[in-house]
Design an enzyme around this catalytic site. Structure first.
Site, PDB file in Angstrom:
ATOM      1  CE  LYS A   1     -15.722 103.072 -48.872  1.00  0.00           C
ATOM      2  NZ  LYS A   1     -14.374 103.264 -49.786  1.00  0.00           N
TER       3      LYS A   1
ATOM      4  CD  GLU B   1     -17.952 106.317 -46.199  1.00  0.00           C
ATOM      5  OE1 GLU B   1     -18.098 105.337 -46.473  1.00  0.00           O
ATOM      6  OE2 GLU B   1     -18.806 107.344 -46.673  1.00  0.00           O
TER       7      GLU B   1
ATOM      8  CG  HIS C   1     -11.662 101.368 -42.470  1.00  0.00           C
ATOM      9  ND1 HIS C   1     -12.189 100.253 -42.097  1.00  0.00           N
ATOM     10  CD2 HIS C   1     -12.488 102.092 -43.444  1.00  0.00           C
ATOM     11  CE1 HIS C   1     -13.477 100.305 -42.647  1.00  0.00           C
ATOM     12  NE2 HIS C   1     -13.583 101.289 -43.667  1.00  0.00           N
TER      13      HIS C   1
END
Ligand code: NAD
Length: 340
Positions: free
Chosen positions: A133, A203, A207
């Protein structure tokens, strides 16, 4: 004539032998997707504690049941092997595998690039596909192009949903325009419980403001749960570092600063909190400004939208490989092929 010779004289290609590395949420979904295909056959699966290999195909149900009850496909009798270096051991076993889907956590941010290096070192040749990603992770892989080429590996990167399906849709939508002004990707993900997709959720936490890949990786399960309790299980993500930007730039479609990615992940409800879509705004040759929107059906799960494209790109990658085209390609450059 043996069976393979008969098939080749009839121009029937043998099924592509696939390995799935990582057998968590996406790896298990990938195995279920393959169970319905005849052009691909699941021959290998690996997780953190072991791997299983069967030349004539693994039994998906048995693999999933063994993983869920004992924690590793390595316990599957008689085809499993328990090892703390499952990927290395599987590669070194030299069992024939045409292509691997890397359904692995990219934690730390160079983990998948380090797995690609293992493949290069081993002398294995074939197709690798990831659903990675982060922009910085794809950049590390793009920098390995010459090594992958020399090794005889066709590496397909960013081939999940976003990046992946939505990036490819943006590349297609861009064709109506003379200039691309904006690509806005907004995703909605609904999962019943976060434990089914631990790496994806960690993950995503990486962010959030105040978090990094490293802090998210270091969080215990209890800490993840405490964070999710505070947000009622919902993660709202904006201005994410997502590789759709570098992939569209690399494909010559627009500068990366014109691409934005954000979304909402509900970790306590399989219903999508919003419809996943990509909006591509540009100027036509006549000077009109317009927006194309591609929206995924709300009934399609994250797993369907990641694993379907991943195998579509594995099939496309296999054709490139057969033609001697090695190196690295992104989902924005190549059309996925439909796997029957
Ligand atoms: P998960 O946490 O459910 O499972 C990870 C699996 O990897 C487990 O089976 C674990 O045992 C295995 N594993 C971990 N370290 C390993 C090692 N060193 N060797 C072998 N196996 C190892 O993960 P998930 O939620 O299914 O996510 C997998 C990846 O898919 C993540 O990197 C995530 O970002 C990515 N993803 C991409 C998209 C997209 O649209 N591009 C969407 C969702 C998830």
């Amino acid at each position: 004539m043996n069976l393979e010779q008969v098939k080749s004289s009839l121009n029937i290609s043998p099924a592509i032998r696939v390995g799935v590395l990582g057998f968590g949420g996406l790896g298990q979904a990938a195995a279920k997707v393959l169970a319905g295909k005849r052009e691909m056959i699941l021959v290998a699966a690996a997780d953190q504690k072991g791997y299983a290999y069967a030349a004539d195909g693994l039994n998906t149900k048995e693999c999933i049941a063994t993983y869920q009850s004992q924690g590793s496909v390595g316990y599957l009798e008689p085809v499993g092997n328990l090892t703390n270096h499952s990927i290395q051991d599987l590669i070194e076993s030299a069992h024939p595998v045409d292509g691997y889907f890397l359904a692995l956590p990219n934690l730390p941010n160079d983990f998948i690039p380090s797995v690609a290096k293992e493949f290069i070192k081993s002398g294995w040749r074939g197709v690798l596909v990831d659903a990675i990603k982060r922009t910085t992770a794809v950049e590390q892989l793009l920098a390995m192009k010459a090594e992958l080429q020399a090794a005889g590996i066709t590496y397909m990167t960013g081939c999940g949903a976003t990046p992946g399906l939505l990036t490819a849709a943006a590349a297609l939508a861009a064709q109506s325009y003379a200039e691309i002004h904006k690509v806005e990707i907004t995703f909605g993900v609904g999962i019943a419980n976060w434990e089914a997709y631990r790496a994806t959720v960690r993950e995503d936490i990486g962010h959030m403001p105040g978090y990094t890949v490293e802090t998210a990786r270091a969080m215990t399960d209890a800490e993840v749960e405490a964070l999710l309790d505070k947000t009622n299980g919902v993660l709202t993500l904006t201005s994410m570092e997502h590789a759709d930007d570098v992939m569209l730039e690399f494909a010559g479609i627009c500068d990366r600063d014109r691409v934005t990615v954000g979304g909402v992940v509900d970790t306590r409800n399989p219903k999508k909190p919003l419809s996943t879509n990509v909006k591509v705004t540009g100027r036509t040759f006549e000077g009109k400004i317009s927006t194309h929107t591609f929206t995924l059906g709300d009934e399609t799960s994250m797993a369907a939208n990641v694993c379907g494209p991943a195998f579509g790109y594995l099939k496309a990658g296999n054709q490139l490989y057969q033609r001697g085209m090695y190196g690295i390609f992104t989902a924005a450059e190549i059309m996925p092929h439909f796997v029957k």
